[in-house]
Design an enzyme around this catalytic site. Structure first.
Site, mmCIF file in Angstrom:
data_model
loop_
_atom_site.group_PDB
_atom_site.id
_atom_site.type_symbol
_atom_site.label_atom_id
_atom_site.label_comp_id
_atom_site.label_asym_id
_atom_site.label_seq_id
_atom_site.Cartn_x
_atom_site.Cartn_y
_atom_site.Cartn_z
ATOM 1 N N LYS A 28 -6.410 -8.031 -2.848
ATOM 2 C CA LYS A 28 -5.465 -8.706 -2.580
ATOM 3 C C LYS A 28 -5.628 -10.245 -3.546
ATOM 4 C CE LYS A 28 -3.363 -6.781 1.357
ATOM 5 N NZ LYS A 28 -2.950 -6.667 2.671
ATOM 6 N N ARG A 78 -9.006 -0.981 5.624
ATOM 7 C CA ARG A 78 -7.745 -0.280 4.702
ATOM 8 C C ARG A 78 -8.110 -0.584 3.060
ATOM 9 N NH1 ARG A 78 -3.010 -1.289 2.197
ATOM 10 N NH2 ARG A 78 -1.527 0.378 2.174
HETATM 11 N N1 HH2 Z 1 -1.486 -4.105 3.203
HETATM 12 C C1 HH2 Z 1 -0.750 -3.589 2.167
HETATM 13 C C2 HH2 Z 1 0.239 -2.435 2.821
HETATM 14 N N2 HH2 Z 1 -0.054 -2.109 4.078
HETATM 15 N N3 HH2 Z 1 -0.833 -2.233 6.156
HETATM 16 C C3 HH2 Z 1 -1.827 -2.688 6.978
HETATM 17 N N4 HH2 Z 1 -2.041 -2.136 8.130
HETATM 18 N N5 HH2 Z 1 -2.460 -3.750 6.651
HETATM 19 C C4 HH2 Z 1 -2.669 -4.433 5.292
HETATM 20 O O1 HH2 Z 1 -3.310 -5.408 5.133
HETATM 21 C C5 HH2 Z 1 -1.592 -3.746 4.582
HETATM 22 C C6 HH2 Z 1 -0.851 -2.986 5.014
HETATM 23 C C7 HH2 Z 1 -0.528 -3.988 0.800
HETATM 24 O O2 HH2 Z 1 -1.370 -3.406 0.076
HETATM 25 P P1 HH2 Z 1 -1.007 -2.193 -0.892
HETATM 26 O O3 HH2 Z 1 -0.301 -1.047 -0.033
HETATM 27 O O4 HH2 Z 1 -2.038 -1.861 -1.948
HETATM 28 O O5 HH2 Z 1 0.071 -2.820 -1.682
HETATM 29 P P2 HH2 Z 1 1.643 -2.540 -1.849
HETATM 30 O O6 HH2 Z 1 2.113 -3.106 -0.628
HETATM 31 O O7 HH2 Z 1 2.135 -3.420 -3.135
HETATM 32 O O8 HH2 Z 1 2.166 -1.067 -1.864
#
Ligand code: HH2
Length: 280
Positions: A222, A256
């Protein structure tokens, strides 16, 4: 002495690694890489080989500034991947969605958990879907909406406010028929938080154990790591690993991450230190 984790309606080894499978063209660190179902399936299988005990499949980026994805498009992205992974990976599959219809169809296709970054606020029908399914649900804190959440977020006391929010969301879920053993909580690192807010939440993460539920931590690659290290998302793996160790020692349960192997190895070492080496 091993530290017992709160009971869940799903047989998950806690603490554990949740591997991220983003079926999106625009996720902040891996957008477009796994948009084809075959690529997403191969990626999920690899993450499980590397140590993931749970996979999180998402079809809508929630990165700062992102636009919502229409329901039919999210379904088109997520369903074939959930179905194939649930059939083939041998670990539970979670669906990362704010939409009740997507959760319902994904559960029918074999998903075993719902990860709702809106904590059941976005879609009024979501709580019923989760209550009826009896599956685990992750309730995450987010201030505002992805589109605008990083526009000058402010808190009097970020830890108190996030804790209070999660307590309120837990009470809401329980009042609508979700059982306590279904609930996981997540402080929502990067969701409407400045660098200082994220660091404070990580420093005080031990306080989230007071909620009595498994704590999910999502720090992987992040922006706050980029702010500290001055590197692009793909180069934030070591920074992520540092937060996994910090999180484990603070009592978090589910990590995660995009990069499973290094985080799983760090978790195993930190666990061995905390609880003693496993027998054999
Ligand atoms: N962060 C993201 C998405 N889902 N769910 C939970 N429970 N906790 C988190 O910190 C979290 C989440 C963001 O990361 P990512 O899926 O890699 O990115 P994007 O939202 O751009 O797909």
């Amino acid at each position: 002495m091993p530290t017992p984790a709160p009971a869940l309606t799903l047989d998950l080894p806690l603490p554990c690694i949740m591997g991220v499978v983003n079926v999106t063209p625009d996720s902040f660190s891996d957008g477009g890489r796994y948009l084809e179902p075959a690529a997403a399936l191969a990626h999920g299988l690899r993450l499980v080989r590397e140590g993931a005990a749970l996979l999180d499949v998402g079809g809508e980026s929630t990165r700062p500034g992102s636009d919502p994805v229409p329901e039919d498009e999210e379904l088109r992205r997520v369903l074939p991947v959930v179905e194939a992974l649930a059939d083939q990976v041998g670990v539970p599959v979670s669906v990362d969605t704010m939409k009740a219809a997507v959760a319902r169809r994904a559960l029918a296709a074999g998903a075993a958990m719902v990860n709702d970054v809106s904590a059941l606020r976005h879609d009024p029908a979501m709580v019923e879907i989760v209550a009826e399914a009896g599956c685990p649900v992750c309730l995450m804190h987010m201030k505002g909406e992805p589109k605008t959440m990083q526009d000058d977020p402010r808190y009097d006391d970020v830890v108190d406010e996030v804790l209070g929010f999660l307590e309120e969301r837990m009470a809401f879920a329980l009042a609508h028929g979700v059982r306590e053993e279904q609930i996981l909580v997540d402080p929502g690192i990067g969701f409407g938080k400045t660098l200082e807010h994220n660091l404070t939440l990580l420093r005080d993460l031990h306080r989230f154990a007071a909620l009595g539920r498994p704590v999910v931590l999502g720090t992987s690659r992040k922006r706050f790591l980029g702010a500290i290290l001055g590197v692009e998302p793909a180069e934030r793996v070591i920074g992520t690993v540092a937060t996994t160790v910090i999180g484990l020692l603070a009592g978090a349960h589910v990590f995660r991450v995009h990069d499973v192997k290094p985080n799983f190895e760090a978790l195993r070492v930190a666990l061995a230190v905390r609880e003693g080496a496993p027998p054999g």
